[in-house]
Scaffold this motif. Structure first.
Motif, PDB file in Angstrom:
ATOM      1  N   LYS A 163       0.834  -1.201   0.000  1.00 18.75           N
ATOM      2  CA  LYS A 163       0.000   0.000   0.000  1.00 18.75           C
ATOM      3  C   LYS A 163       0.871   1.254   0.000  1.00 18.75           C
ATOM      4  O   LYS A 163       0.599   2.218  -0.737  1.00 18.75           O
ATOM      5  CB  LYS A 163      -0.934  -0.009   1.216  1.00 18.75           C
ATOM      6  CG  LYS A 163      -1.805   1.210   1.329  1.00 18.75           C
ATOM      7  CD  LYS A 163      -2.809   1.297   0.204  1.00 18.75           C
ATOM      8  CE  LYS A 163      -3.723   2.490   0.436  1.00 18.75           C
ATOM      9  NZ  LYS A 163      -4.308   2.974  -0.789  1.00 18.75           N
ATOM     10  N   ALA A 164       1.935   1.266   0.792  1.00 16.24           N
ATOM     11  CA  ALA A 164       2.843   2.418   0.831  1.00 16.24           C
ATOM     12  C   ALA A 164       3.548   2.594  -0.512  1.00 16.24           C
ATOM     13  O   ALA A 164       3.708   3.715  -1.001  1.00 16.24           O
ATOM     14  CB  ALA A 164       3.867   2.245   1.950  1.00 16.24           C
ATOM     15  N   ARG A 165       3.971   1.479  -1.126  1.00 12.04           N
ATOM     16  CA  ARG A 165       4.595   1.559  -2.450  1.00 12.04           C
ATOM     17  C   ARG A 165       3.619   2.135  -3.479  1.00 12.04           C
ATOM     18  O   ARG A 165       3.999   2.961  -4.304  1.00 12.04           O
ATOM     19  CB  ARG A 165       5.042   0.179  -2.912  1.00 12.04           C
ATOM     20  CG  ARG A 165       6.313  -0.300  -2.292  1.00 12.04           C
ATOM     21  CD  ARG A 165       6.720  -1.631  -2.915  1.00 12.04           C
ATOM     22  NE  ARG A 165       7.564  -2.382  -2.043  1.00 12.04           N
ATOM     23  CZ  ARG A 165       8.852  -2.129  -1.837  1.00 12.04           C
ATOM     24  NH1 ARG A 165       9.411  -1.123  -2.447  1.00 12.04           N
ATOM     25  NH2 ARG A 165       9.554  -2.864  -1.013  1.00 12.04           N
ATOM     26  N   GLN A 166       2.377   1.699  -3.424  1.00  9.95           N
ATOM     27  CA  GLN A 166       1.371   2.184  -4.359  1.00  9.95           C
ATOM     28  C   GLN A 166       1.152   3.689  -4.180  1.00  9.95           C
ATOM     29  O   GLN A 166       1.077   4.432  -5.162  1.00  9.95           O
ATOM     30  CB  GLN A 166       0.066   1.431  -4.148  1.00  9.95           C
ATOM     31  CG  GLN A 166      -1.041   1.806  -5.097  1.00  9.95           C
ATOM     32  CD  GLN A 166      -2.313   1.025  -4.845  1.00  9.95           C
ATOM     33  OE1 GLN A 166      -2.453   0.357  -3.817  1.00  9.95           O
ATOM     34  NE2 GLN A 166      -3.240   1.106  -5.759  1.00  9.95           N
ATOM     35  N   ALA A 187      18.339   3.261  -0.113  1.00 12.79           N
ATOM     36  CA  ALA A 187      16.999   3.669  -0.529  1.00 12.79           C
ATOM     37  C   ALA A 187      16.187   2.438  -0.904  1.00 12.79           C
ATOM     38  O   ALA A 187      16.743   1.364  -1.136  1.00 12.79           O
ATOM     39  CB  ALA A 187      17.087   4.616  -1.712  1.00 12.79           C
ATOM     40  N   GLU A 188      14.883   2.634  -0.955  1.00 15.69           N
ATOM     41  CA  GLU A 188      13.999   1.544  -1.353  1.00 15.69           C
ATOM     42  C   GLU A 188      13.473   1.796  -2.754  1.00 15.69           C
ATOM     43  O   GLU A 188      13.128   2.922  -3.104  1.00 15.69           O
ATOM     44  CB  GLU A 188      12.834   1.432  -0.384  1.00 15.69           C
ATOM     45  CG  GLU A 188      13.276   0.975   0.987  1.00 15.69           C
ATOM     46  CD  GLU A 188      12.139   0.405   1.787  1.00 15.69           C
ATOM     47  OE1 GLU A 188      11.374  -0.414   1.236  1.00 15.69           O
ATOM     48  OE2 GLU A 188      12.029   0.785   2.942  1.00 15.69           O
ATOM     49  N   VAL A 189      13.417   0.749  -3.529  1.00 19.60           N
ATOM     50  CA  VAL A 189      12.868   0.835  -4.877  1.00 19.60           C
ATOM     51  C   VAL A 189      11.350   0.824  -4.756  1.00 19.60           C
ATOM     52  O   VAL A 189      10.762  -0.124  -4.243  1.00 19.60           O
ATOM     53  CB  VAL A 189      13.354  -0.334  -5.759  1.00 19.60           C
ATOM     54  CG1 VAL A 189      12.693  -0.285  -7.120  1.00 19.60           C
ATOM     55  CG2 VAL A 189      14.864  -0.317  -5.876  1.00 19.60           C
ATOM     56  N   VAL A 190      10.725   1.902  -5.204  1.00 17.54           N
ATOM     57  CA  VAL A 190       9.270   2.022  -5.166  1.00 17.54           C
ATOM     58  C   VAL A 190       8.666   1.389  -6.407  1.00 17.54           C
ATOM     59  O   VAL A 190       7.629   0.753  -6.350  1.00 17.54           O
ATOM     60  CB  VAL A 190       8.857   3.501  -5.048  1.00 17.54           C
ATOM     61  CG1 VAL A 190       7.359   3.665  -5.161  1.00 17.54           C
ATOM     62  CG2 VAL A 190       9.361   4.075  -3.737  1.00 17.54           C
ATOM     63  N   GLY A 191       9.341   1.561  -7.524  1.00 12.95           N
ATOM     64  CA  GLY A 191       8.848   0.991  -8.769  1.00 12.95           C
ATOM     65  C   GLY A 191       9.814   1.269  -9.895  1.00 12.95           C
ATOM     66  O   GLY A 191      10.763   2.037  -9.758  1.00 12.95           O
ATOM     67  N   ARG A 192       9.541   0.621 -11.010  1.00  9.42           N
ATOM     68  CA  ARG A 192      10.368   0.810 -12.195  1.00  9.42           C
ATOM     69  C   ARG A 192       9.493   0.628 -13.420  1.00  9.42           C
ATOM     70  O   ARG A 192       8.759  -0.347 -13.533  1.00  9.42           O
ATOM     71  CB  ARG A 192      11.499  -0.206 -12.197  1.00  9.42           C
ATOM     72  CG  ARG A 192      12.520   0.075 -13.268  1.00  9.42           C
ATOM     73  CD  ARG A 192      13.691  -0.825 -13.105  1.00  9.42           C
ATOM     74  NE  ARG A 192      13.790  -1.630 -14.311  1.00  9.42           N
ATOM     75  CZ  ARG A 192      14.497  -2.726 -14.418  1.00  9.42           C
ATOM     76  NH1 ARG A 192      15.159  -3.184 -13.378  1.00  9.42           N
ATOM     77  NH2 ARG A 192      14.541  -3.381 -15.534  1.00  9.42           N
ATOM     78  N   LEU A 202      13.422   4.643 -12.858  1.00  8.75           N
ATOM     79  CA  LEU A 202      13.422   4.016 -11.532  1.00  8.75           C
ATOM     80  C   LEU A 202      12.925   5.029 -10.519  1.00  8.75           C
ATOM     81  O   LEU A 202      13.313   6.201 -10.564  1.00  8.75           O
ATOM     82  CB  LEU A 202      14.854   3.587 -11.188  1.00  8.75           C
ATOM     83  CG  LEU A 202      15.135   3.105  -9.782  1.00  8.75           C
ATOM     84  CD1 LEU A 202      14.434   1.779  -9.522  1.00  8.75           C
ATOM     85  CD2 LEU A 202      16.631   2.962  -9.573  1.00  8.75           C
ATOM     86  N   MET A 203      12.059   4.595  -9.599  1.00  7.42           N
ATOM     87  CA  MET A 203      11.576   5.455  -8.528  1.00  7.42           C
ATOM     88  C   MET A 203      12.173   4.972  -7.211  1.00  7.42           C
ATOM     89  O   MET A 203      12.029   3.798  -6.860  1.00  7.42           O
ATOM     90  CB  MET A 203      10.056   5.422  -8.463  1.00  7.42           C
ATOM     91  CG  MET A 203       9.387   6.081  -9.652  1.00  7.42           C
ATOM     92  SD  MET A 203       7.680   5.587  -9.860  1.00  7.42           S
ATOM     93  CE  MET A 203       7.862   4.135 -10.863  1.00  7.42           C
TER      94      MET A 203
END
Length: 100
Positions: free
Chosen positions: A5-8, A71-76, A81-82
């Motif tokens: 949910k946090a990633r979204q 850092a954490e990868v949120v998405g790609r 890359l986020m």
């Protein structure tokens, strides 16, 4: 560690952002990581443009960037890359990586 949910939510916040960092022909270098560290401190959430490499090389580049700056990868999405790293509320910037 972020849950789904946090990633979204972070991906939704990052949608309108432009890439702040572009990985060049030299790949992941110490100066690039230092600049990424500073940008993450300033923005917390940002986009990075990856070089036009094959999938395996881009995957290793993503891992090197995330691990190099904690850092954490949120998405790609493709070559974008986020990354997210939460800044402490009363923090003063101290570089994790020193420039040579």
């Amino acid at each position: 560690m972020l849950d789904s949910k946090a990633r979204q939510d972070l991906r939704a916040r990052a949608h309108h952002l432009k890439p702040v960092i572009t990985v060049g022909a030299q790949g992941v270098t110490t100066p690039l990581l230092a600049e990424l560290d500073r940008a993450l401190f300033d923005h917390e959430l940002l986009k990075v443009r990856l070089p036009a490499l094959d999938k395996e090389e881009r995957d290793s580049c993503v891992q090197a960037l995330a691990q190099g700056c904690a850092a954490e990868v949120v998405g790609r999405v493709g070559r974008i890359l986020m990354l997210y790293r939460q800044r402490p509320s009363n923090a003063i910037f101290v570089p994790m990586i020193s420039k040579p």
